[in-house]
Design a protein around this motif. Structure first.
Motif, mmCIF file in Angstrom:
data_model
loop_
_atom_site.group_PDB
_atom_site.id
_atom_site.type_symbol
_atom_site.label_atom_id
_atom_site.label_comp_id
_atom_site.label_asym_id
_atom_site.label_seq_id
_atom_site.Cartn_x
_atom_site.Cartn_y
_atom_site.Cartn_z
ATOM 1 N N GLN A 105 0.916 -1.231 0.058
ATOM 2 C CA GLN A 105 0.115 0.075 -0.092
ATOM 3 C C GLN A 105 0.826 1.423 0.216
ATOM 4 O O GLN A 105 2.010 1.287 0.683
ATOM 5 C CB GLN A 105 -1.060 0.213 1.217
ATOM 6 N N GLN A 108 0.176 6.549 3.256
ATOM 7 C CA GLN A 108 -1.238 7.395 3.444
ATOM 8 C C GLN A 108 -0.717 8.906 3.433
ATOM 9 O O GLN A 108 -1.624 9.583 2.835
ATOM 10 C CB GLN A 108 -1.986 6.995 4.648
ATOM 11 N N PHE A 220 -1.789 12.671 0.016
ATOM 12 C CA PHE A 220 -2.443 11.651 0.859
ATOM 13 C C PHE A 220 -3.076 10.526 -0.064
ATOM 14 O O PHE A 220 -3.380 10.694 -1.231
ATOM 15 C CB PHE A 220 -3.676 12.401 1.784
ATOM 16 N N GLN A 222 -5.740 8.390 1.004
ATOM 17 C CA GLN A 222 -6.908 7.884 2.038
ATOM 18 C C GLN A 222 -8.404 8.179 1.726
ATOM 19 O O GLN A 222 -8.751 9.329 1.492
ATOM 20 C CB GLN A 222 -6.513 8.926 3.340
ATOM 21 N N GLU A 223 -8.908 6.936 1.699
ATOM 22 C CA GLU A 223 -10.256 6.912 0.902
ATOM 23 C C GLU A 223 -11.301 7.706 1.913
ATOM 24 O O GLU A 223 -12.275 8.014 1.557
ATOM 25 C CB GLU A 223 -10.837 5.719 0.484
ATOM 26 N N GLN A 224 -10.871 7.865 3.273
ATOM 27 C CA GLN A 224 -11.690 8.317 4.221
ATOM 28 C C GLN A 224 -11.545 10.007 3.969
ATOM 29 O O GLN A 224 -12.513 10.759 4.365
ATOM 30 C CB GLN A 224 -11.664 8.069 5.543
ATOM 31 N N LEU A 225 -10.311 10.281 3.904
ATOM 32 C CA LEU A 225 -10.113 11.882 3.892
ATOM 33 C C LEU A 225 -10.617 12.813 2.287
ATOM 34 O O LEU A 225 -11.113 13.875 2.354
ATOM 35 C CB LEU A 225 -8.608 12.169 4.058
#
Length: 351
Positions: A105, A108, A220, A222-225
């Motif tokens: 990965q 992040q 970043f 980051q799928e949440q951000l």
């Protein structure tokens, strides 16, 4: 090699401190009774017997229990090393196979301290874009990423671009072909990039305007951000900018997994007096059951092109006239609409 280094290396092969002490004592004696090794290693005789059995299983020593008293002999170091090497070689294929199955990965978050690196990250992310790009960038930096932006548009990626710190009109060549919709803003604003609602860059305007600054950017993955950044872009910066250029609608038929792109294309068709027909695969928001919708788009709710008519920044939806009546359709995470769409095919309405 000193004793400390040798001890550390032996620990890497799973030997405890007492096992190391016992083994080193045996190396010095070659072969010895348990009591002799116990005195030299500072452990009990019983412990020497226990440790010796463990060392024998690993090939470090040989226990001669057929004689009285029992003696313990250290195996030649060459044999021990060869056995360890053989074990390592035997492990390599299995370790390599399991390692290759796991996709590493991306980090992040990455702190970026230079303008050059910011633009490099922006270009790289644009080149990887698959469905959607939202970007705010100063006018002076647009030429440095214009090729990557144009390529993204050509691939069918939805590109929403705010050009800040400039006063450009729709005919400015800088804006040609770089986005589906371009807005401009005379004030300096942060560089905000999101790609496919999964990755992006945030940079203060000073970092791109001055060669010497202590300000830093963040890249970043980051799928949440990313959706939060998209929401800020569409809710705060996009409405404040002035629409400068809107690309022509895409040729039909076309399929989109990105719902905002679907809404934009449907809106452009409606305003041209050519309402499109859509086939939608998705789920009902009330019971989560799969559903296929076929019908004609009669209305859109959106905030991408003027005049906008959505009630909140991320509202982008279709009203589809079907044989069973009108159905409202939203994108990923839809909850106020009747249907959440996963895939939309847009075609000309032949009727």
């Amino acid at each position: 090699m000193d004793d400390r280094t040798l001890t550390d290396l032996l620990r890497r092969f799973g030997l405890s401190d007492k096992e190391v002490d016992t083994y080193l004592s045996l190396l010095e004696h070659g072969e010895a009774k348990a009591s002799t090794v116990a005195d030299a290693a500072g452990v009990s005789k019983r412990y020497v017997y226990s440790v010796s059995e463990s060392l024998e299983e690993r090939g470090f020593v040989e226990v001669n229990d057929h004689v009285v008293p029992t003696t313990i002999r250290a195996n030649p170091p060459e044999e021990v090393i060869e056995r360890l090497r053989s074990d390592v070689d035997a492990m390599r294929p299995g370790l390599a196979e399991r390692y290759s199955r796991v996709e590493r990965q991306a980090e992040q978050f990455e702190v970026i301290k230079s303008r050059v690196t910011v633009l490099k990250r922006v270009r790289s992310l644009l080149e990887d874009a698959d469905s959607e790009v939202t970007l705010s960038l100063t006018a002076g930096q647009v030429p440095e990423v214009s090729e990557a932006l144009a390529d993204a548009v050509d691939r069918g990626v939805l590109v929403l671009l705010v050009v800040s710190d400039a006063d450009l009109d729709a005919d400015d060549p800088t804006l040609s072909g770089v986005a589906n919709v371009v807005r401009t803003w005379g004030e300096a604003m942060p560089t905000l990039l999101t790609v496919d609602s999964a990755a992006g860059v945030v940079a203060p305007p000073e970092l791109l305007r001055r060669s010497t600054t202590d300000r830093q950017a963040i890249a970043f993955a980051q799928e949440q951000l990313a959706p939060v950044i998209v929401g800020s872009f569409l809710g705060n910066y996009w409405p404040a900018a002035t629409e400068a250029r809107v690309a022509d609608s895409a040729p039909l038929p076309a399929e989109y997994t990105n719902f905002r792109h679907t809404v934009l294309q449907a809106t452009l068709r409606l305003r041209a007096g050519d309402p499109p027909r859509v086939t939608i695969a998705g789920r009902r928001t009330d019971d989560d059951e799969p559903v296929d919708i076929v019908g004609r788009v009669v209305e859109t709710r959106q905030g991408m092109v003027e005049p906008t008519n959505n009630e909140f920044p991320v509202e982008h939806s279709l009203v589809v006239e079907t044989d069973d009546g009108e159905v409202t359709v939203g994108g990923q995470g839809a909850f106020v609409e009747d249907v959440e769409a996963d895939l939309v095919r847009i075609e000309p309405d032949d009727e």
